[in-house]
Design a protein around this motif. Structure first.
Motif, PDB file in Angstrom:
ATOM      1  N   MET A 100      -0.512  47.371 -51.015  1.00 54.95           N
ATOM      2  CA  MET A 100      -0.179  48.277 -50.563  1.00 54.95           C
ATOM      3  C   MET A 100      -0.472  49.637 -51.334  1.00 54.95           C
ATOM      4  N   ASN A 101      -0.441  51.149 -50.761  1.00 52.64           N
ATOM      5  CA  ASN A 101      -1.487  52.360 -51.484  1.00 52.64           C
ATOM      6  C   ASN A 101      -0.014  52.297 -52.649  1.00 52.64           C
ATOM      7  N   LYS A 102       0.183  53.872 -52.998  1.00 51.33           N
ATOM      8  CA  LYS A 102       1.266  53.915 -54.295  1.00 51.33           C
ATOM      9  C   LYS A 102       2.012  54.766 -53.351  1.00 51.33           C
ATOM     10  N   ASP A 103       2.229  54.932 -52.402  1.00 51.13           N
ATOM     11  CA  ASP A 103       3.472  55.443 -51.347  1.00 51.13           C
ATOM     12  C   ASP A 103       4.065  53.979 -50.772  1.00 51.13           C
ATOM     13  N   GLY A 104       3.507  52.576 -51.059  1.00 47.11           N
ATOM     14  CA  GLY A 104       4.805  51.915 -50.680  1.00 47.11           C
ATOM     15  C   GLY A 104       3.592  51.713 -48.685  1.00 47.11           C
ATOM     16  N   MET A 105       3.013  52.371 -48.296  1.00 50.34           N
ATOM     17  CA  MET A 105       2.209  52.254 -46.958  1.00 50.34           C
ATOM     18  C   MET A 105       0.572  50.634 -47.283  1.00 50.34           C
ATOM     19  N   PRO A 106       1.379  49.701 -46.423  1.00 50.03           N
ATOM     20  CA  PRO A 106       0.277  48.781 -46.435  1.00 50.03           C
ATOM     21  C   PRO A 106      -1.398  49.361 -46.021  1.00 50.03           C
ATOM     22  N   THR A 107      -2.185  48.434 -46.605  1.00 49.09           N
ATOM     23  CA  THR A 107      -3.833  49.043 -46.542  1.00 49.09           C
ATOM     24  C   THR A 107      -3.901  47.637 -46.239  1.00 49.09           C
ATOM     25  N   MET A 108      -5.816  48.175 -45.945  1.00 50.64           N
ATOM     26  CA  MET A 108      -6.170  46.868 -45.240  1.00 50.64           C
ATOM     27  C   MET A 108      -7.502  46.751 -46.366  1.00 50.64           C
ATOM     28  N   SER A 109      -8.127  45.615 -46.152  1.00 46.59           N
ATOM     29  CA  SER A 109      -9.554  46.312 -46.724  1.00 46.59           C
ATOM     30  C   SER A 109     -10.675  44.795 -45.945  1.00 46.59           C
ATOM     31  N   SER A 110     -12.104  44.931 -45.653  1.00 43.55           N
ATOM     32  CA  SER A 110     -12.675  43.852 -45.341  1.00 43.55           C
ATOM     33  C   SER A 110     -13.848  43.899 -46.076  1.00 43.55           C
ATOM     34  N   THR A 111     -14.569  42.351 -46.243  1.00 43.79           N
ATOM     35  CA  THR A 111     -15.834  42.382 -46.927  1.00 43.79           C
ATOM     36  C   THR A 111     -16.751  41.137 -46.043  1.00 43.79           C
ATOM     37  N   ILE A 112     -17.866  41.614 -45.626  1.00 48.36           N
ATOM     38  CA  ILE A 112     -18.894  40.912 -44.775  1.00 48.36           C
ATOM     39  C   ILE A 112     -18.506  39.356 -45.694  1.00 48.36           C
ATOM     40  N   LEU A 113     -18.618  38.689 -44.751  1.00 50.20           N
ATOM     41  CA  LEU A 113     -18.936  37.088 -45.199  1.00 50.20           C
ATOM     42  C   LEU A 113     -20.483  36.618 -44.671  1.00 50.20           C
ATOM     43  N   HIS A 114     -20.962  36.794 -45.420  1.00 51.38           N
ATOM     44  CA  HIS A 114     -22.396  35.598 -46.006  1.00 51.38           C
ATOM     45  C   HIS A 114     -21.999  34.687 -45.889  1.00 51.38           C
ATOM     46  N   PRO A 115     -23.134  34.502 -44.328  1.00 49.78           N
ATOM     47  CA  PRO A 115     -23.225  32.663 -44.086  1.00 49.78           C
ATOM     48  C   PRO A 115     -23.863  31.665 -44.820  1.00 49.78           C
ATOM     49  N   LEU A 116     -22.918  30.696 -44.897  1.00 47.09           N
ATOM     50  CA  LEU A 116     -24.029  29.855 -45.986  1.00 47.09           C
ATOM     51  C   LEU A 116     -24.769  28.757 -45.616  1.00 47.09           C
ATOM     52  N   SER A 117     -25.732  29.083 -46.255  1.00 44.31           N
ATOM     53  CA  SER A 117     -27.790  28.584 -45.435  1.00 44.31           C
ATOM     54  C   SER A 117     -26.742  26.976 -45.254  1.00 44.31           C
ATOM     55  N   SER A 118     -27.757  27.221 -44.200  1.00 42.95           N
ATOM     56  CA  SER A 118     -27.640  25.727 -43.478  1.00 42.95           C
ATOM     57  C   SER A 118     -28.390  24.530 -44.289  1.00 42.95           C
ATOM     58  N   SER A 119     -28.895  24.481 -45.144  1.00 43.51           N
ATOM     59  CA  SER A 119     -29.671  23.623 -45.900  1.00 43.51           C
ATOM     60  C   SER A 119     -28.525  22.787 -46.012  1.00 43.51           C
ATOM     61  N   PRO A 120     -29.533  20.752 -46.424  1.00 47.27           N
ATOM     62  CA  PRO A 120     -27.929  20.338 -46.560  1.00 47.27           C
ATOM     63  C   PRO A 120     -28.805  19.936 -47.972  1.00 47.27           C
ATOM     64  N   GLU A 121     -28.945  20.965 -48.501  1.00 50.98           N
ATOM     65  CA  GLU A 121     -28.503  20.940 -50.619  1.00 50.98           C
ATOM     66  C   GLU A 121     -28.074  21.232 -50.910  1.00 50.98           C
ATOM     67  N   PRO A 122     -27.085  21.152 -51.880  1.00 55.69           N
ATOM     68  CA  PRO A 122     -26.555  21.838 -52.513  1.00 55.69           C
ATOM     69  C   PRO A 122     -26.338  23.027 -52.593  1.00 55.69           C
ATOM     70  N   LEU A 123     -25.062  24.178 -52.877  1.00 55.77           N
ATOM     71  CA  LEU A 123     -25.199  25.807 -53.317  1.00 55.77           C
ATOM     72  C   LEU A 123     -25.778  25.617 -54.923  1.00 55.77           C
ATOM     73  N   LYS A 124     -25.999  26.149 -55.172  1.00 52.44           N
ATOM     74  CA  LYS A 124     -26.057  26.689 -56.869  1.00 52.44           C
ATOM     75  C   LYS A 124     -24.953  27.315 -57.951  1.00 52.44           C
ATOM     76  N   ILE A 125     -23.641  26.433 -58.386  1.00 52.62           N
ATOM     77  CA  ILE A 125     -23.303  27.239 -59.377  1.00 52.62           C
ATOM     78  C   ILE A 125     -23.456  27.205 -60.809  1.00 52.62           C
ATOM     79  N   VAL A 126     -23.543  28.303 -61.567  1.00 52.07           N
ATOM     80  CA  VAL A 126     -23.732  28.767 -62.899  1.00 52.07           C
ATOM     81  C   VAL A 126     -22.218  28.060 -63.777  1.00 52.07           C
ATOM     82  N   LEU A 127     -22.001  27.545 -64.861  1.00 52.93           N
ATOM     83  CA  LEU A 127     -21.287  27.645 -66.208  1.00 52.93           C
ATOM     84  C   LEU A 127     -21.036  29.231 -66.452  1.00 52.93           C
TER      85      LEU A 127
END
Length: 164
Positions: free
Chosen positions: A1-28
């Protein structure tokens, strides 16, 4: 909601996951996340904890996009060195009992993490149980399940997270 109490919406492009069978890398993450932060336990638009972790590890703030080092996400841990979740997903770690694999996910009561729709579903159907383990997979209700491997960005070998 915005500061006036009206609903708002946003979106982000969802990048596809790699089709590789290898696991995705994460870092601590480079620092712990305090488990007493209330925003860890409730789904909100406040993503500061997660965005800060991505910034500290030099990842793009657009969740799911990979970095120049092919790092997909950052793994958070609490002040007790317990892994908790990634910036865009919950996690589960593989265990073996009599050579039979099973998956455990961190316990909410002690870890400091968002319960997650997919995490709750996987617990409900018995695919994961709260606990500790070794091999890591991530999941959320949008991307479903995917394998990851924890890497140290400064060294090419695979490293272990604290108290997995």
């Amino acid at each position: 909601m915005n500061k006036d109490g009206m609903p708002t919406m946003s979106s982000t492009i969802l990048h596809p996951l790699s089709s590789s069978p290898e696991p995705l890398k994460i870092v601590l993450d480079t620092t712990f996340t305090s488990s007493d932060n209330i925003f860890l336990y409730h789904k909100t638009i406040n993503r500061k904890i997660y965005d800060d972790a991505r910034r500290r590890t030099h990842l793009d703030l657009i969740p799911g996009s990979t970095s120049k080092d092919d790092i997909f996400d950052v793994l958070l841990y609490n002040e007790r060195n317990e892994i908790t979740e990634c910036s865009i997903s919950n996690i589960a770690v593989e265990f073996f009992d009599n050579n039979k694999p099973f998956w455990k996910t961190p316990e909410i009561r002690c870890a400091g993490l968002l319960s997650g729709v997919m995490r709750s579903y996987l617990i409900e159907i018995g695919d994961v149980t709260p606990g500790e383990g070794r091999k890591i997979k991530c999941f959320n209700s949008v991307r479903k399940e995917y394998q990851v491997v924890l890497v140290d960005k400064t060294m090419p070998q695979i490293v272990r997270a604290p108290h997995i």
